[in-house]
Each structure stands twice: as structure tokens, then as C-alpha cells.
Design an enzyme around this catalytic site. Structure first.
Site, short mmCIF file in Angstrom:
data_model
loop_
_atom_site.label_atom_id
_atom_site.label_comp_id
_atom_site.label_asym_id
_atom_site.label_seq_id
_atom_site.Cartn_x
_atom_site.Cartn_y
_atom_site.Cartn_z
N LYS A 9 38.96 32.03 33.86
CA LYS A 9 39.12 30.71 33.27
C LYS A 9 38.04 29.59 34.27
CE LYS A 9 40.64 30.23 28.90
NZ LYS A 9 41.08 29.51 27.59
N THR A 91 48.54 30.72 23.81
CA THR A 91 47.48 29.51 24.17
C THR A 91 48.18 28.61 24.55
OG1 THR A 91 46.14 30.33 21.89
CG2 THR A 91 45.60 28.36 23.14
N ASN A 112 44.29 26.61 30.79
CA ASN A 112 45.07 27.89 30.05
C ASN A 112 44.25 29.01 30.90
OD1 ASN A 112 42.94 29.11 28.45
ND2 ASN A 112 44.54 28.56 26.59
N HIS A 115 40.83 34.13 29.38
CA HIS A 115 40.94 34.35 28.16
C HIS A 115 40.76 35.96 27.45
CE1 HIS A 115 38.15 34.87 24.39
NE2 HIS A 115 38.09 35.73 24.72
N GLU A 126 32.55 40.27 22.25
CA GLU A 126 33.08 39.50 23.62
C GLU A 126 32.37 40.38 24.91
OE1 GLU A 126 35.84 36.17 21.36
OE2 GLU A 126 36.63 37.88 24.17
P1 IDP Z 1 43.23 31.95 22.81
O1 IDP Z 1 42.44 31.05 23.68
O2 IDP Z 1 44.57 31.37 23.08
O3 IDP Z 1 42.72 32.98 21.67
P2 IDP Z 1 42.01 30.04 21.13
O4 IDP Z 1 42.49 29.34 19.52
O5 IDP Z 1 41.17 30.93 20.51
O6 IDP Z 1 43.50 30.57 21.77
O7 IDP Z 1 41.27 28.56 21.38
C1 IDP Z 1 40.30 29.05 22.83
C2 IDP Z 1 40.62 27.84 23.41
O8 IDP Z 1 40.20 26.05 23.20
C3 IDP Z 1 42.07 27.82 24.23
O9 IDP Z 1 42.39 29.27 25.37
C4 IDP Z 1 42.27 26.99 25.03
O10 IDP Z 1 40.96 26.66 26.37
C5 IDP Z 1 41.36 26.15 23.66
N1 IDP Z 1 42.33 25.12 22.81
C6 IDP Z 1 42.35 25.80 21.91
N2 IDP Z 1 43.35 24.75 20.99
C7 IDP Z 1 43.07 23.78 21.65
C8 IDP Z 1 43.23 22.21 21.78
O11 IDP Z 1 44.58 22.15 20.76
N3 IDP Z 1 43.21 21.46 22.30
C9 IDP Z 1 42.47 21.64 23.52
N4 IDP Z 1 42.16 23.19 23.72
C10 IDP Z 1 42.14 23.93 23.07
MG MG Z 2 40.99 32.78 20.52
#
Ligand code: IDP
Ligand code: MG
Length: 141
Positions: A9, A91, A112, A115, A126
Site C-alpha cells: 500500500k 487487519t 497497514n 493487502h 483481484e
Molecule cells: P484485510 O486487508 O485484512 O483483508 P479488510 O477487512 O478486507 O481487511 O479491510 C480492507 C482494508 O480496509 C484494511 O486492510 C484496512 O486498510 C482498512 N480497514 C479495515 N477495517 C478498518 C477500520 O475499522 N477502520 C479503518 N480502516 C479499516
Molecule cells: Mg480484505
């Protein structure tokens, strides 16, 4: 052989830790089958994260994802979808296991670093979002 989409990212690219992230994949026996750096538009970021469009963090997440260049990769290996998710960590970096990419480098639940696709179905869609079949290399035997 399974494939998955990985993205470093904008925070990871901007902080100069792309090499470290790629190195972790390689050290764990994962092959980089394709790679490209790009700077997504807001529309591209919204399309990529369409599954999250109703979530409260959608605007902020898509702003972040188009705030700078990313490195998109096709990772290949046995069980690579799950393996990549394990290397990435949870996450929320505060909940991520020791030694994971997010535990070591993430600064925020949103920022974070990486992805990774979460299932064979999302991996297929994707990967196709960023790469055509001519851009994905075969392993040299
Ligand atoms: P993942 O990347 O671990 O699969 P997802 O739930 O698919 O997690 O969420 C996609 C992305 O959205 C996360 O990697 C993070 O950057 C962001 N995200 C997820 N949950 C939150 C939140 O509660 N607050 C802010 N950003 C979030
Ligand atoms: Mg995800």
C-alpha cells in the site's frame, strides 16, 4: 499452483519498506509471478474495494489507497492465499501476531502496509483487476 494478489500500500511504498516486504515473501518460498507499480485514481481504488462500499471507513480507505504509488504483485505458491495472509498478520496491527508484516510495520488499522486476497474467488477477480494474462510469468523449471 495457487496465486494471490498482494499489494504494498502507499504507506509501505512511501516509507521504503517494499524491499523488506518482498523479501519476506521470497524467504517463505513464495514466487513473484508478476509485479507493477502504479498510482491508482480514486475511481480505481473505489472499484478495487467495492465490497467495502457501505463501510464507514470506505472514503478514508479509498483516499489512502490513491494517496501515492502502490506495488501490485501476483504471488504464487502452494497454499499461497493463506500463507500470504499469515505473513501479513491481522487487519488491525494491534492484534497481529509477532513477526508478521503488519505487526512489524503497520502504524494504523487503515495504514497497514499490505493487502492480500482472502479466498480463491477474490484472488481471481483481484488479479484480473491489475494484470492481464500476458503480464503473469510462468515459473522456470
Ligand atoms: P484485510 O486487508 O485484512 O483483508 P479488510 O477487512 O478486507 O481487511 O479491510 C480492507 C482494508 O480496509 C484494511 O486492510 C484496512 O486498510 C482498512 N480497514 C479495515 N477495517 C478498518 C477500520 O475499522 N477502520 C479503518 N480502516 C479499516
Ligand atoms: Mg480484505
Amino acid at each position: 499452483m495457487e496465486q494471490t494478489l498482494s499489494i504494498i500500500k502507499p504507506d509501505g511504498v512511501g516509507r521504503g519498506i517494499a524491499g523488506e516486504v518482498i523479501s519476506r515473501f521470497e524467504k517463505n518460498g513464495i514466487r513473484i509471478a508478476a509485479v507493477k507499480m502504479l498510482h491508482m485514481t480514486k475511481a480505481q481504488a473505489k472499484g478495487f474495494y467495492d465490497v467495502h462500499r457501505e463501510r464507514p471507513f470506505f472514503e478514508s480507505l479509498t483516499d489512502f489507497m490513491c494517496s501515492g504509488p502502490i506495488i501490485a504483485m501476483v504471488l504464487e505458491g502452494e497454499n499461497v492465499i493463506e500463507k500470504n495472509r499469515t505473513l501479513m498478520g491481522a487487519t488491525n496491527f494491534k492484534e497481529a501476531a509477532e513477526g508478521t508484516i503488519r505487526k512489524d510495520f503497520a502504524t494504523d488499522i487503515e495504514k497497514n502496509v499490505v493487502h492480500g486476497s482472502d479466498s480463491p474467488e477474490t484472488a481471481t477477480t483481484e488479479i484480473a483487476y491489475f494484470f492481464n494474462k500476458f503480464e503473469i510469468t510462468d515459473a522456470v523449471s
